[in-house]
Design a protein around this motif. Sequence first.
Motif, PDB file in Angstrom:
ATOM      1  N   GLU A 115       0.961  -4.486 -32.024  1.00  0.00           N
ATOM      2  CA  GLU A 115       2.152  -4.498 -31.157  1.00  0.00           C
ATOM      3  C   GLU A 115       3.104  -5.649 -31.452  1.00  0.00           C
ATOM      4  O   GLU A 115       3.943  -5.990 -30.625  1.00  0.00           O
ATOM      5  CB  GLU A 115       1.756  -4.540 -29.671  1.00  0.00           C
ATOM      6  CG  GLU A 115       0.793  -3.467 -29.235  1.00  0.00           C
ATOM      7  CD  GLU A 115       1.427  -2.102 -29.111  1.00  0.00           C
ATOM      8  OE1 GLU A 115       2.648  -2.026 -28.905  1.00  0.00           O
ATOM      9  OE2 GLU A 115       0.689  -1.113 -29.230  1.00  0.00           O
ATOM     10  N   GLY A 116       2.958  -6.310 -32.602  1.00  0.00           N
ATOM     11  CA  GLY A 116       3.821  -7.432 -32.927  1.00  0.00           C
ATOM     12  C   GLY A 116       3.547  -8.669 -32.087  1.00  0.00           C
ATOM     13  O   GLY A 116       4.362  -9.586 -32.007  1.00  0.00           O
ATOM     14  N   ALA A 117       2.381  -8.706 -31.470  1.00  0.00           N
ATOM     15  CA  ALA A 117       2.028  -9.829 -30.596  1.00  0.00           C
ATOM     16  C   ALA A 117       1.853 -11.117 -31.398  1.00  0.00           C
ATOM     17  O   ALA A 117       1.487 -11.090 -32.566  1.00  0.00           O
ATOM     18  CB  ALA A 117       0.738  -9.523 -29.845  1.00  0.00           C
ATOM     19  N   ARG A 118       2.106 -12.230 -30.725  1.00  0.00           N
ATOM     20  CA  ARG A 118       1.871 -13.564 -31.301  1.00  0.00           C
ATOM     21  C   ARG A 118       0.467 -14.060 -31.002  1.00  0.00           C
ATOM     22  O   ARG A 118      -0.034 -14.946 -31.670  1.00  0.00           O
ATOM     23  CB  ARG A 118       2.847 -14.575 -30.702  1.00  0.00           C
ATOM     24  CG  ARG A 118       4.289 -14.418 -31.058  1.00  0.00           C
ATOM     25  CD  ARG A 118       5.076 -15.495 -30.277  1.00  0.00           C
ATOM     26  NE  ARG A 118       6.454 -15.512 -30.628  1.00  0.00           N
ATOM     27  CZ  ARG A 118       7.400 -14.853 -29.973  1.00  0.00           C
ATOM     28  NH1 ARG A 118       7.093 -14.107 -28.934  1.00  0.00           N
ATOM     29  NH2 ARG A 118       8.655 -14.936 -30.357  1.00  0.00           N
ATOM     30  N   ILE A 119      -0.128 -13.508 -29.915  1.00  0.00           N
ATOM     31  CA  ILE A 119      -1.386 -14.061 -29.417  1.00  0.00           C
ATOM     32  C   ILE A 119      -2.246 -12.969 -28.789  1.00  0.00           C
ATOM     33  O   ILE A 119      -1.727 -12.007 -28.227  1.00  0.00           O
ATOM     34  CB  ILE A 119      -1.099 -15.191 -28.396  1.00  0.00           C
ATOM     35  CG1 ILE A 119      -2.332 -16.030 -28.135  1.00  0.00           C
ATOM     36  CG2 ILE A 119      -0.473 -14.658 -27.117  1.00  0.00           C
ATOM     37  CD1 ILE A 119      -2.011 -17.369 -27.504  1.00  0.00           C
ATOM     38  N   GLU A 120      -3.562 -13.136 -28.922  1.00  0.00           N
ATOM     39  CA  GLU A 120      -4.531 -12.247 -28.287  1.00  0.00           C
ATOM     40  C   GLU A 120      -5.675 -13.103 -27.740  1.00  0.00           C
ATOM     41  O   GLU A 120      -6.117 -14.039 -28.405  1.00  0.00           O
ATOM     42  CB  GLU A 120      -5.082 -11.238 -29.289  1.00  0.00           C
ATOM     43  CG  GLU A 120      -6.094 -10.275 -28.704  1.00  0.00           C
ATOM     44  CD  GLU A 120      -6.530  -9.193 -29.680  1.00  0.00           C
ATOM     45  OE1 GLU A 120      -7.172  -8.229 -29.224  1.00  0.00           O
ATOM     46  OE2 GLU A 120      -6.247  -9.304 -30.888  1.00  0.00           O
ATOM     47  N   PHE A 121      -6.106 -12.770 -26.532  1.00  0.00           N
ATOM     48  CA  PHE A 121      -7.204 -13.484 -25.876  1.00  0.00           C
ATOM     49  C   PHE A 121      -8.394 -12.548 -25.673  1.00  0.00           C
ATOM     50  O   PHE A 121      -8.211 -11.397 -25.269  1.00  0.00           O
ATOM     51  CB  PHE A 121      -6.786 -13.983 -24.481  1.00  0.00           C
ATOM     52  CG  PHE A 121      -5.802 -15.091 -24.496  1.00  0.00           C
ATOM     53  CD1 PHE A 121      -6.222 -16.406 -24.492  1.00  0.00           C
ATOM     54  CD2 PHE A 121      -4.440 -14.825 -24.498  1.00  0.00           C
ATOM     55  CE1 PHE A 121      -5.305 -17.443 -24.501  1.00  0.00           C
ATOM     56  CE2 PHE A 121      -3.519 -15.856 -24.510  1.00  0.00           C
ATOM     57  CZ  PHE A 121      -3.950 -17.161 -24.507  1.00  0.00           C
ATOM     58  N   THR A 122      -9.569 -13.051 -25.917  1.00  0.00           N
ATOM     59  CA  THR A 122     -10.817 -12.369 -25.582  1.00  0.00           C
ATOM     60  C   THR A 122     -11.652 -13.384 -24.811  1.00  0.00           C
ATOM     61  O   THR A 122     -11.671 -14.555 -25.174  1.00  0.00           O
ATOM     62  CB  THR A 122     -11.574 -11.943 -26.860  1.00  0.00           C
ATOM     63  OG1 THR A 122     -10.703 -11.171 -27.664  1.00  0.00           O
ATOM     64  CG2 THR A 122     -12.807 -11.141 -26.523  1.00  0.00           C
ATOM     65  N   CYS A 123     -12.311 -12.939 -23.750  1.00  0.00           N
ATOM     66  CA  CYS A 123     -13.094 -13.920 -23.008  1.00  0.00           C
ATOM     67  C   CYS A 123     -14.402 -13.350 -22.480  1.00  0.00           C
ATOM     68  O   CYS A 123     -14.595 -12.143 -22.419  1.00  0.00           O
ATOM     69  CB  CYS A 123     -12.280 -14.547 -21.884  1.00  0.00           C
ATOM     70  SG  CYS A 123     -11.751 -13.445 -20.599  1.00  0.00           S
ATOM     71  N   GLN A 124     -15.264 -14.264 -22.119  1.00  0.00           N
ATOM     72  CA  GLN A 124     -16.558 -13.962 -21.523  1.00  0.00           C
ATOM     73  C   GLN A 124     -16.653 -14.767 -20.235  1.00  0.00           C
ATOM     74  O   GLN A 124     -16.161 -15.894 -20.156  1.00  0.00           O
ATOM     75  CB  GLN A 124     -17.675 -14.370 -22.472  1.00  0.00           C
ATOM     76  CG  GLN A 124     -19.057 -14.124 -21.933  1.00  0.00           C
ATOM     77  CD  GLN A 124     -20.125 -14.501 -22.949  1.00  0.00           C
ATOM     78  OE1 GLN A 124     -19.942 -14.371 -24.141  1.00  0.00           O
ATOM     79  NE2 GLN A 124     -21.251 -14.976 -22.445  1.00  0.00           N
ATOM     80  N   ALA A 125     -17.301 -14.181 -19.242  1.00  0.00           N
ATOM     81  CA  ALA A 125     -17.495 -14.860 -17.960  1.00  0.00           C
ATOM     82  C   ALA A 125     -18.948 -14.712 -17.534  1.00  0.00           C
ATOM     83  O   ALA A 125     -19.671 -13.841 -18.018  1.00  0.00           O
ATOM     84  CB  ALA A 125     -16.563 -14.269 -16.900  1.00  0.00           C
ATOM     85  N   LYS A 126     -19.331 -15.575 -16.622  1.00  0.00           N
ATOM     86  CA  LYS A 126     -20.698 -15.516 -16.089  1.00  0.00           C
ATOM     87  C   LYS A 126     -20.620 -15.502 -14.572  1.00  0.00           C
ATOM     88  O   LYS A 126     -19.957 -16.331 -13.962  1.00  0.00           O
ATOM     89  CB  LYS A 126     -21.512 -16.727 -16.542  1.00  0.00           C
ATOM     90  CG  LYS A 126     -22.971 -16.641 -16.120  1.00  0.00           C
ATOM     91  CD  LYS A 126     -23.780 -17.742 -16.762  1.00  0.00           C
ATOM     92  CE  LYS A 126     -25.260 -17.621 -16.523  1.00  0.00           C
ATOM     93  NZ  LYS A 126     -25.662 -17.476 -15.147  1.00  0.00           N
TER      94      LYS A 126
END
Length: 134
Positions: A115-126
């Motif tokens: 999508e022409g994005a500058r940034i992507e985030f992936t996360c994990q939570a507990k």
Amino acid sequence: MNRHHKLPDMVAAEAPFSHIVERGDLVWLSGILAADDVAAGPETMASITSETETCLRLIERMLLTVDLTLADVTSVLVHMTDLREFEEMNAAYGRFFASGQEPVRTCVGVSALLEGARIEFTCQAKRTEPSGTH
């Protein structure tokens, strides 16, 4: 057993993957781009700051669907197409996590994102409390 969640009312991406997976007290979110937020407009792609804020607000809303908050995030992976924008991203990112309570983070440079994005985030939570039935 894993619990899989698709959030079509929040995440625009139609693809063969879950947006959230829960197993026991661990929760994983799929990669998030600003363009994935169905509530966001084209202005969210105007700067690294607006993309960062849009992504993190979407992650915040996604976490709420499984009774979690950003305070429950333990790990964040950031992909950026231009590491020269790191300081600007970091300033926006820092406003979302309490000082001294930030999750671990890895940031890597990549040649391109969807999508022409500058940034992507992936996360994990507990989860700190026993999970209910979602």
